[in-house]
Write an enzyme that holds these catalytic residues in place. Sequence first.
Site, PDB file in Angstrom:
ATOM      1  N   GLY A 195     -16.368  51.237  15.522  1.00  0.00           N
ATOM      2  CA  GLY A 195     -15.041  51.835  15.480  1.00  0.00           C
ATOM      3  C   GLY A 195     -15.067  53.279  15.015  1.00  0.00           C
ATOM      4  N   ASP A 196     -15.939  53.594  14.065  1.00  0.00           N
ATOM      5  CA  ASP A 196     -16.058  54.966  13.575  1.00  0.00           C
ATOM      6  C   ASP A 196     -16.601  55.882  14.676  1.00  0.00           C
ATOM      7  OD1 ASP A 196     -15.257  53.930  11.104  1.00  0.00           O
ATOM      8  OD2 ASP A 196     -17.334  53.530  10.526  1.00  0.00           O
TER       9      ASP A 196
ATOM     10  N   SER B   5      -8.790  48.616  19.608  1.00  0.00           N
ATOM     11  CA  SER B   5     -10.075  48.025  19.984  1.00  0.00           C
ATOM     12  C   SER B   5      -9.995  46.506  20.021  1.00  0.00           C
ATOM     13  CB  SER B   5     -11.160  48.447  18.993  1.00  0.00           C
ATOM     14  OG  SER B   5     -12.358  47.733  19.227  1.00  0.00           O
TER      15      SER B   5
END
Length: 303
Positions: free
Chosen positions: A248-249, A217
């Site tokens: 991100g999760d 990312s």
Amino acid sequence: MKVLTVTLNAALDVTYRVDALEPGATHRVSDVAVRAGGKGVNVARVLCGLGVSVVASGFCGGAAGESLRADLARSGVPQAMFPISGETRRTVAVVGSAGEATLFAEPGPMVTAAEWDGFLGWFGEVEADVVVLSGSLPLGVPGDAYATLVRASRVPVVLDADGPALAAGAAAGPAVITPNRRELTAAIKSDCHEPAAASAPTLDNPLILGAEAALVSDGPLGMTLHTLDGVWTAAPPEVLAGNPTGAGDAAVAALVAAWHLPWPQRLAEAVALSAAAVRAPLAGDFDRSFYDQHRAAIVPTRL
């Protein structure tokens, strides 16, 4: 499909909303939210929102641990948290009116050797189709804990970690690693004793760390997916304001939920759901209408 998420250093997340964060100043908090957290818990929460069968596991102890369990129960997230004698940590996120977030993360409890061994025995018997290993390692857990879990798993593993824990875990051969650019840089630095060596991993070839694929990312600029079949990149449809804490999760959850799709489609899903998470107020949530509206517009480019 059944997913197991593992959050060895789970947390009770506290989110304060303020007009602006000013060091040394007194702040009037306009809103407080307390909920179960930690990266794997957030992944499990998003997967539940997508209708994927999931169980959240990890270490949990003390009064904060009881609050964490209670919140998961209220939220309808299935759990198999492993009890420990130490106190579950807390994280505090201070979010300004423009969506900027400052995070304060406690180190976490001390996990005993007996507790770690007990968790390993339990982990070896769990039935799942995909395992997600996420977040930092608590005190007392070996530095190669993720590598041990990757090797013990009988199913594909997605690893979302940082620095030496990521480098050690990736060397054990997970299916996918999902670092951001800073985490990947830290893992490469910890992995390369001889930076000039021809086989040393770089930001352009993260697969040399040992994973079969890597989703990297770059925050609001998008993501790059490295696989044995090629490299793709994709970006969100617009620059978004909001809380990026759980983005991100959400990307990890999307990658898992789209497990049987071709790689470019999985990348598009990850970018879309990550962007939708930025628009939600708390980590583990996402803006469903934004996700449904924009996911088809994201077209990965092959590099």
